[in-house]
Design a protein around this motif. Structure first.
Motif, PDB file in Angstrom:
ATOM      1  N   ALA A  43       0.673  -1.633   0.034  1.00 47.43           N
ATOM      2  CA  ALA A  43       0.015   0.438   0.237  1.00 47.43           C
ATOM      3  C   ALA A  43       0.790   1.454  -0.141  1.00 47.43           C
ATOM      4  CB  ALA A  43      -1.040   0.221   1.068  1.00 47.43           C
ATOM      5  N   SER A  44       1.641   1.067   0.799  1.00 48.25           N
ATOM      6  CA  SER A  44       3.057   2.544   1.115  1.00 48.25           C
ATOM      7  C   SER A  44       3.604   2.953  -0.766  1.00 48.25           C
ATOM      8  CB  SER A  44       3.476   2.327   2.134  1.00 48.25           C
ATOM      9  OG  SER A  44       4.309   1.529   2.527  1.00 48.25           O
ATOM     10  N   LEU A  45       4.141   1.352  -1.140  1.00 49.57           N
ATOM     11  CA  LEU A  45       4.132   1.721  -2.439  1.00 49.57           C
ATOM     12  C   LEU A  45       3.387   2.480  -3.196  1.00 49.57           C
ATOM     13  CD1 LEU A  45       7.104  -1.009  -2.245  1.00 49.57           C
ATOM     14  CD2 LEU A  45       7.686   0.945  -2.055  1.00 49.57           C
ATOM     15  N   ASN A  46       2.966   1.832  -3.314  1.00 47.89           N
ATOM     16  CA  ASN A  46       1.871   2.684  -4.101  1.00 47.89           C
ATOM     17  C   ASN A  46       1.271   3.931  -3.708  1.00 47.89           C
ATOM     18  OD1 ASN A  46       1.311  -0.328  -5.924  1.00 47.89           O
ATOM     19  ND2 ASN A  46      -0.911  -0.569  -4.356  1.00 47.89           N
ATOM     20  N   VAL A  47       1.082   3.926  -2.966  1.00 57.02           N
ATOM     21  CA  VAL A  47       0.792   5.946  -2.394  1.00 57.02           C
ATOM     22  C   VAL A  47       2.287   6.511  -3.220  1.00 57.02           C
ATOM     23  CG1 VAL A  47       1.340   7.967  -1.119  1.00 57.02           C
ATOM     24  CG2 VAL A  47      -0.393   5.631  -0.291  1.00 57.02           C
ATOM     25  N   PHE A  48       3.534   5.779  -2.572  1.00 54.23           N
ATOM     26  CA  PHE A  48       4.417   6.259  -3.127  1.00 54.23           C
ATOM     27  C   PHE A  48       4.870   6.744  -4.408  1.00 54.23           C
ATOM     28  CE2 PHE A  48       9.404   6.857  -3.327  1.00 54.23           C
ATOM     29  CZ  PHE A  48       9.707   7.932  -2.868  1.00 54.23           C
ATOM     30  N   PHE A  49       4.541   5.742  -4.953  1.00 51.46           N
ATOM     31  CA  PHE A  49       4.973   6.105  -6.182  1.00 51.46           C
ATOM     32  C   PHE A  49       3.591   6.835  -7.354  1.00 51.46           C
ATOM     33  CE2 PHE A  49       7.438   2.379  -6.341  1.00 51.46           C
ATOM     34  CZ  PHE A  49       9.017   3.181  -6.422  1.00 51.46           C
ATOM     35  N   MET A  50       2.651   7.469  -6.538  1.00 50.51           N
ATOM     36  CA  MET A  50       1.816   8.367  -7.005  1.00 50.51           C
ATOM     37  C   MET A  50       3.164   9.536  -6.825  1.00 50.51           C
ATOM     38  SD  MET A  50      -1.843   7.347  -5.178  1.00 50.51           S
ATOM     39  CE  MET A  50      -1.840   8.983  -5.362  1.00 50.51           C
ATOM     40  N   GLN A  51       4.337   9.739  -6.356  1.00 48.54           N
ATOM     41  CA  GLN A  51       4.217  10.839  -6.459  1.00 48.54           C
ATOM     42  C   GLN A  51       5.419  11.252  -7.627  1.00 48.54           C
ATOM     43  OE1 GLN A  51       5.871  13.664  -4.868  1.00 48.54           O
ATOM     44  NE2 GLN A  51       4.312  12.868  -2.456  1.00 48.54           N
ATOM     45  N   CYS A  52       5.663   9.500  -8.733  1.00 40.94           N
ATOM     46  CA  CYS A  52       5.957   9.833 -10.194  1.00 40.94           C
ATOM     47  C   CYS A  52       5.185  10.431 -11.064  1.00 40.94           C
ATOM     48  CB  CYS A  52       6.749   8.578 -10.466  1.00 40.94           C
ATOM     49  SG  CYS A  52       7.321   7.931  -9.827  1.00 40.94           S
ATOM     50  N   TRP A  55       7.474   3.996   7.328  1.00 38.48           N
ATOM     51  CA  TRP A  55       7.235   4.667   5.984  1.00 38.48           C
ATOM     52  C   TRP A  55       5.784   4.444   6.261  1.00 38.48           C
ATOM     53  CZ3 TRP A  55      10.380   5.352   1.799  1.00 38.48           C
ATOM     54  CH2 TRP A  55       9.834   5.098   0.444  1.00 38.48           C
ATOM     55  N   PHE A  56       4.411   3.774   5.785  1.00 38.50           N
ATOM     56  CA  PHE A  56       3.250   3.497   5.622  1.00 38.50           C
ATOM     57  C   PHE A  56       2.845   5.066   5.743  1.00 38.50           C
ATOM     58  CE2 PHE A  56      -0.663   3.241   6.557  1.00 38.50           C
ATOM     59  CZ  PHE A  56      -1.187   2.520   5.951  1.00 38.50           C
ATOM     60  N   GLN A  57       3.144   5.063   7.391  1.00 35.43           N
ATOM     61  CA  GLN A  57       2.864   6.946   7.625  1.00 35.43           C
ATOM     62  C   GLN A  57       3.189   8.238   6.616  1.00 35.43           C
ATOM     63  OE1 GLN A  57       0.307   7.427   9.342  1.00 35.43           O
ATOM     64  NE2 GLN A  57      -0.726   5.310  10.137  1.00 35.43           N
ATOM     65  N   TRP A  58       4.506   7.823   6.923  1.00 34.65           N
ATOM     66  CA  TRP A  58       5.178   8.991   6.262  1.00 34.65           C
ATOM     67  C   TRP A  58       4.622   8.828   4.582  1.00 34.65           C
ATOM     68  CZ3 TRP A  58       8.467   8.301   1.414  1.00 34.65           C
ATOM     69  CH2 TRP A  58       9.210   9.514   0.889  1.00 34.65           C
ATOM     70  N   THR A  59       4.365   8.052   4.130  1.00 30.99           N
ATOM     71  CA  THR A  59       4.039   8.364   2.159  1.00 30.99           C
ATOM     72  C   THR A  59       2.416   9.019   2.580  1.00 30.99           C
ATOM     73  OG1 THR A  59       2.818   5.653   2.651  1.00 30.99           O
ATOM     74  CG2 THR A  59       5.002   6.228   1.857  1.00 30.99           C
ATOM     75  N   PHE A  60       1.703   8.993   3.165  1.00 28.87           N
ATOM     76  CA  PHE A  60       0.616   9.846   3.702  1.00 28.87           C
ATOM     77  C   PHE A  60       0.383  10.556   3.867  1.00 28.87           C
ATOM     78  CE2 PHE A  60      -0.697   5.016   2.993  1.00 28.87           C
ATOM     79  CZ  PHE A  60      -2.420   5.390   1.858  1.00 28.87           C
TER      80      PHE A  60
END
Length: 130
Positions: free
Chosen positions: A38-47, A125-130
């Motif tokens: 879930a956090s990788l999906n959200v983080f790659f939204m930055q791209c 990591w999860f909390q940071w990505t949100f």
């Protein structure tokens, strides 16, 4: 084929023990996997945001936009590591975190190398990505 409920529950407990035996994070492997995905999906939204912004400006401004997005991710991770997570999750106060508890989240200083440390780091990591 006619197994009782008790036999099925015993078999399920045996299977869970075997999975935990081979797990990197015993007792939390599914939780850790879900948090990572879930956090990788959200983080790659930055791209995606970077591509959207780069497509909205002239070609000579593209490099500045992408650098801005990179610095945004880096600085926000640093600030979240230094104090954000501690303020959000430390202490017994319901409103704001306080330093000085046994497992302080400021600078992740209370996160050692125990069996739950991987889960806590993935949760960070999860909390940071949100």
């Amino acid at each position: 084929m006619n197994a009782t409920v008790e036999e099925l529950l015993a078999r399920l407990e045996q299977l869970e023990a075997r999975v935990d035996e081979h797990s990197l994070f015993p007792g939390a492997s599914a939780d850790v996997l879900f948090l990572l995905v879930a956090s990788l999906n959200v983080f790659f939204m930055q791209c995606g945001f970077g591509m959207l912004e780069a497509g909205s400006v002239t070609s000579r401004s593209t490099q500045a936009i992408l650098l801005k997005n990179l610095l945004d991710a880096c600085l926000s991770a640093f600030i979240w590591w230094v104090m954000g997570h501690g303020i959000a999750f430390d202490g017994t106060n319901d409103f704001i975190g306080t330093a000085g508890s046994d497992m302080s989240s400021f600078f992740l200083s209370g996160y050692g190398s125990g069996p739950d440390s991987g889960y806590h780091r993935v949760f960070w990591w999860f909390q940071w990505t949100f």
